[in-house]
Design a protein around this motif. Structure first.
Motif, PDB file in Angstrom:
ATOM      1  N   TYR A  79      -0.816  16.091  42.371  1.00  0.00           N
ATOM      2  CA  TYR A  79       0.185  15.168  41.843  1.00  0.00           C
ATOM      3  C   TYR A  79       1.560  15.760  42.122  1.00  0.00           C
ATOM      4  N   LYS A  80       2.027  15.520  43.340  1.00  0.00           N
ATOM      5  CA  LYS A  80       3.236  16.177  43.815  1.00  0.00           C
ATOM      6  C   LYS A  80       4.484  15.686  43.097  1.00  0.00           C
ATOM      7  N   SER A  81       4.519  14.422  42.722  1.00  0.00           N
ATOM      8  CA  SER A  81       5.702  13.876  42.078  1.00  0.00           C
ATOM      9  C   SER A  81       5.269  12.792  41.105  1.00  0.00           C
ATOM     10  N   GLY A  82       6.195  11.930  40.717  1.00  0.00           N
ATOM     11  CA  GLY A  82       5.881  10.911  39.732  1.00  0.00           C
ATOM     12  C   GLY A  82       6.090  11.436  38.326  1.00  0.00           C
ATOM     13  N   ILE A  83       5.746  10.631  37.320  1.00  0.00           N
ATOM     14  CA  ILE A  83       5.902  11.068  35.938  1.00  0.00           C
ATOM     15  C   ILE A  83       4.809  12.085  35.615  1.00  0.00           C
ATOM     16  N   PRO A  84       5.060  13.024  34.701  1.00  0.00           N
ATOM     17  CA  PRO A  84       4.048  14.038  34.413  1.00  0.00           C
ATOM     18  C   PRO A  84       2.882  13.522  33.585  1.00  0.00           C
ATOM     19  N   THR A  85       3.145  12.528  32.728  1.00  0.00           N
ATOM     20  CA  THR A  85       2.135  12.095  31.762  1.00  0.00           C
ATOM     21  C   THR A  85       2.036  10.581  31.709  1.00  0.00           C
ATOM     22  N   ILE A 153      -7.324   1.239  37.753  1.00  0.00           N
ATOM     23  CA  ILE A 153      -5.986   1.244  37.162  1.00  0.00           C
ATOM     24  C   ILE A 153      -5.680   2.563  36.468  1.00  0.00           C
ATOM     25  N   VAL A 154      -6.531   2.952  35.517  1.00  0.00           N
ATOM     26  CA  VAL A 154      -6.276   4.143  34.705  1.00  0.00           C
ATOM     27  C   VAL A 154      -6.927   5.383  35.287  1.00  0.00           C
ATOM     28  N   GLN A 209      -1.193   6.719  42.413  1.00  0.00           N
ATOM     29  CA  GLN A 209      -0.197   5.653  42.356  1.00  0.00           C
ATOM     30  C   GLN A 209       0.095   5.229  40.924  1.00  0.00           C
ATOM     31  N   SER A 210      -0.782   5.591  39.978  1.00  0.00           N
ATOM     32  CA  SER A 210      -0.577   5.200  38.585  1.00  0.00           C
ATOM     33  C   SER A 210       0.465   6.051  37.876  1.00  0.00           C
ATOM     34  N   ILE A 211       0.898   7.155  38.485  1.00  0.00           N
ATOM     35  CA  ILE A 211       1.977   7.939  37.884  1.00  0.00           C
ATOM     36  C   ILE A 211       3.257   7.855  38.715  1.00  0.00           C
ATOM     37  N   TRP A 212       3.220   7.042  39.782  1.00  0.00           N
ATOM     38  CA  TRP A 212       4.426   6.794  40.573  1.00  0.00           C
ATOM     39  C   TRP A 212       5.060   5.485  40.119  1.00  0.00           C
ATOM     40  N   ARG A 213       6.374   5.477  40.015  1.00  0.00           N
ATOM     41  CA  ARG A 213       7.076   4.268  39.597  1.00  0.00           C
ATOM     42  C   ARG A 213       7.092   3.241  40.731  1.00  0.00           C
ATOM     43  N   LYS A 214       7.349   1.992  40.358  1.00  0.00           N
ATOM     44  CA  LYS A 214       7.325   0.908  41.341  1.00  0.00           C
ATOM     45  C   LYS A 214       8.327   1.141  42.467  1.00  0.00           C
ATOM     46  N   VAL A 215       9.483   1.708  42.136  1.00  0.00           N
ATOM     47  CA  VAL A 215      10.510   1.924  43.159  1.00  0.00           C
ATOM     48  C   VAL A 215      10.041   2.912  44.219  1.00  0.00           C
ATOM     49  N   ASN A 216       9.022   3.718  43.887  1.00  0.00           N
ATOM     50  CA  ASN A 216       8.479   4.681  44.845  1.00  0.00           C
ATOM     51  C   ASN A 216       7.150   4.221  45.432  1.00  0.00           C
ATOM     52  N   GLY A 217       6.793   2.958  45.183  1.00  0.00           N
ATOM     53  CA  GLY A 217       5.568   2.423  45.760  1.00  0.00           C
ATOM     54  C   GLY A 217       4.351   2.516  44.867  1.00  0.00           C
ATOM     55  N   GLY A 218       4.521   2.938  43.610  1.00  0.00           N
ATOM     56  CA  GLY A 218       3.389   3.055  42.698  1.00  0.00           C
ATOM     57  C   GLY A 218       3.314   1.907  41.715  1.00  0.00           C
ATOM     58  N   ASN A 219       2.489   2.070  40.681  1.00  0.00           N
ATOM     59  CA  ASN A 219       2.354   1.025  39.663  1.00  0.00           C
ATOM     60  C   ASN A 219       2.305   1.623  38.263  1.00  0.00           C
ATOM     61  N   CYS A 220       3.107   2.673  38.048  1.00  0.00           N
ATOM     62  CA  CYS A 220       3.140   3.379  36.768  1.00  0.00           C
ATOM     63  C   CYS A 220       3.413   2.442  35.596  1.00  0.00           C
ATOM     64  N   LEU A 298      -2.251  11.168  28.968  1.00  0.00           N
ATOM     65  CA  LEU A 298      -3.090  11.736  30.021  1.00  0.00           C
ATOM     66  C   LEU A 298      -2.174  12.462  30.994  1.00  0.00           C
ATOM     67  N   GLN A 299      -2.323  13.779  31.093  1.00  0.00           N
ATOM     68  CA  GLN A 299      -1.494  14.583  31.991  1.00  0.00           C
ATOM     69  C   GLN A 299      -2.387  15.205  33.060  1.00  0.00           C
ATOM     70  N   PRO A 300      -2.488  14.562  34.233  1.00  0.00           N
ATOM     71  CA  PRO A 300      -3.390  15.059  35.274  1.00  0.00           C
ATOM     72  C   PRO A 300      -2.842  16.298  35.966  1.00  0.00           C
ATOM     73  N   GLY A 301      -3.741  17.054  36.557  1.00  0.00           N
ATOM     74  CA  GLY A 301      -3.342  18.243  37.291  1.00  0.00           C
ATOM     75  C   GLY A 301      -4.194  18.422  38.536  1.00  0.00           C
TER      76      GLY A 301
END
Length: 413
Positions: A79-85, A153-154, A209-220, A298-301
């Motif tokens: 999980y290189k970027s995106g929100i942590p949790t 999704i989750v 993609q679930s921890i990436w925001r929409k502006v970065n191509g995800g669906n957080c 949920l904080q993936p690693g």
């Protein structure tokens, strides 16, 4: 602690109260998100057969999470970027800090203003307490909830490589037994294999993609809304949670509250013995307002992002409420703890170790806190919620410029 406290609590749903997330949505990463390129393709995100080329970071490590997500290699999760949790709550703050006004007006049981917005100082000190996991199976309730969620999704549960190897080794031994003992050994092996494949929250995998925001191509944003709805509508989970709050958290809080109030009265009086029996009488009714549903995190690693230090007053929380933080995964596996100041504005952060079967109480409205990055191959799972106390907390107040998706439940103990 008197059993009468939990026998017949009076409860009412209180849906007009503002609550927000313990951990801020803001995060920091080791490098800006603009310096990485997501492998998620918006045009093909619904095509499971689409194959994206493998992407790597500066060290040549693959940033593809799984073939289900990107059609890539699922040999490693990064999980290189995106929100942590990923969390089951959402809060929004429109105003800058200097424009956020704290002006709640707590009242007592008779509706009179108390002019008190801070809990007693002894109650503000952090504490770790234990509870019975057999009687209050929060971990099992969350595991069942996640199993009912949409895996696309989750996320979903992966079998730990070590347990998979153990299961394979056990299975290989089936063919080597004598015919006379095959039935007995097959039964034993099947049981062992089942034990090896026991589902663990630490093995839950969140789609990248679930921890990436929409502006970065995800669906957080959509994922968090979906998870919030699942938590808020899962009656089996909410029953377990309500039981824990009413039978464990609130009696614990009431006992500490009465002791703290009595101590303050003794200090004001200048001598011991000035507090009355009513000050320490655990049968005296007190009204509490607890956050319902709680926040599931949920904080993936392994991941680089972490929650930045913050206090909850920045997001509209009152000083008349106390935070509860409950780990549901083993900190020895994830290496993740709740970090907090000892007192407000000291910046003396240190971890508050809490194991399975324990919960942390702390004053998150005033003390800045955060969780460290999850560098492990496991997922950190936790629950948190807050409890407001009548006389110190105003259930009708909401900071101007903030919105949230929580309610409160009123309980008289």
């Amino acid at each position: 602690m008197a059993e009468a406290l939990v026998s017949n609590p009076v409860t009412t749903t209180f849906s007009t109260v503002s609550t927000v997330s313990t951990e801020s949505s803001a995060s920091t990463t080791s490098e800006p998100s603009t310096s990485t390129t997501t492998t998620f393709d918006n045009k093909n995100k619904n095509n499971k057969n689409h194959k994206n080329p493998k992407k790597t970071d500066k060290q040549g490590r693959e940033r593809v999470a799984s073939d289900r997500e990107y059609g890539g290699d699922k040999s490693g999760f990064l999980y290189k970027s995106g929100i942590p949790t990923l969390r089951s709550s959402a809060h929004r703050v429109k105003f800058k800090k200097k424009c956020r006004k704290h002006d709640p007006k707590p009242t007592d049981a008779n509706g009179k203003l108390t002019n008190k917005t801070w809990l007693p100082k002894d109650l503000l000190q952090e504490d770790v307490f234990s509870y019975s996991q057999e009687e209050h199976d929060l971990k099992g309730a969350v595991l069942a909830l996640l199993q009912q969620c949409d895996a696309e999704i989750v996320g979903d549960f992966d079998l730990n490589p070590q347990t998979a190897a153990a299961a394979a080794t056990t299975a290989e031994g089936i063919g080597s037994v004598d015919d006379d003992n095959k039935a007995m050994n097959t039964t034993s092996t099947t049981s062992t294999t089942t034990d090896c494949r026991e589902t663990r929250l630490e093995d839950f995998r969140v789609p990248v993609q679930s921890i990436w925001r929409k502006v970065n191509g995800g669906n957080c944003e959509d994922t968090q809304k979906y998870l919030s709805d699942q938590v808020a509508t899962n009656e089996e989970f909410l029953q377990v949670f309500d039981k824990f709050v009413v039978q464990v958290a609130l009696p614990y809080l009431k006992e500490r509250l009465l002791a703290a109030v009595a101590k303050e009265k003794e200090e004001v009086g200048g001598q011991e013995g000035t507090s009355t029996e009513e000050d320490t009488d655990t049968t005296t009714p007190i009204t509490f307002y607890y956050q319902r549903p709680p926040t599931l995190r949920l904080q993936p690693g392994p991941g680089w992002a972490k929650v930045k230090p913050h206090n909850d007053a920045e997001y509209g929380h009152q000083n008349g409420e106390l935070n509860f933080w409950i780990p549901l995964t083993d900190r020895q596996w994830t290496g993740v703890d709740l970090w907090s100041e000892t007192v407000p504005q000291q910046d003396d952060y240190r971890p508050i170790p809490a194991n399975l079967g324990q919960a942390i109480s702390f004053h998150g409205s005033s003390c800045k806190h955060y969780v460290n990055a999850n560098a492990s191959n496991h997922t950190r799972v936790s629950l948190d919620f807050r409890v407001g106390v009548q006389g110190f907390f105003d259930p009708y107040w909401q900071m101007k410029g903030t919105t949230d998706d929580h309610g409160r439940k009123e309980v008289v103990l």
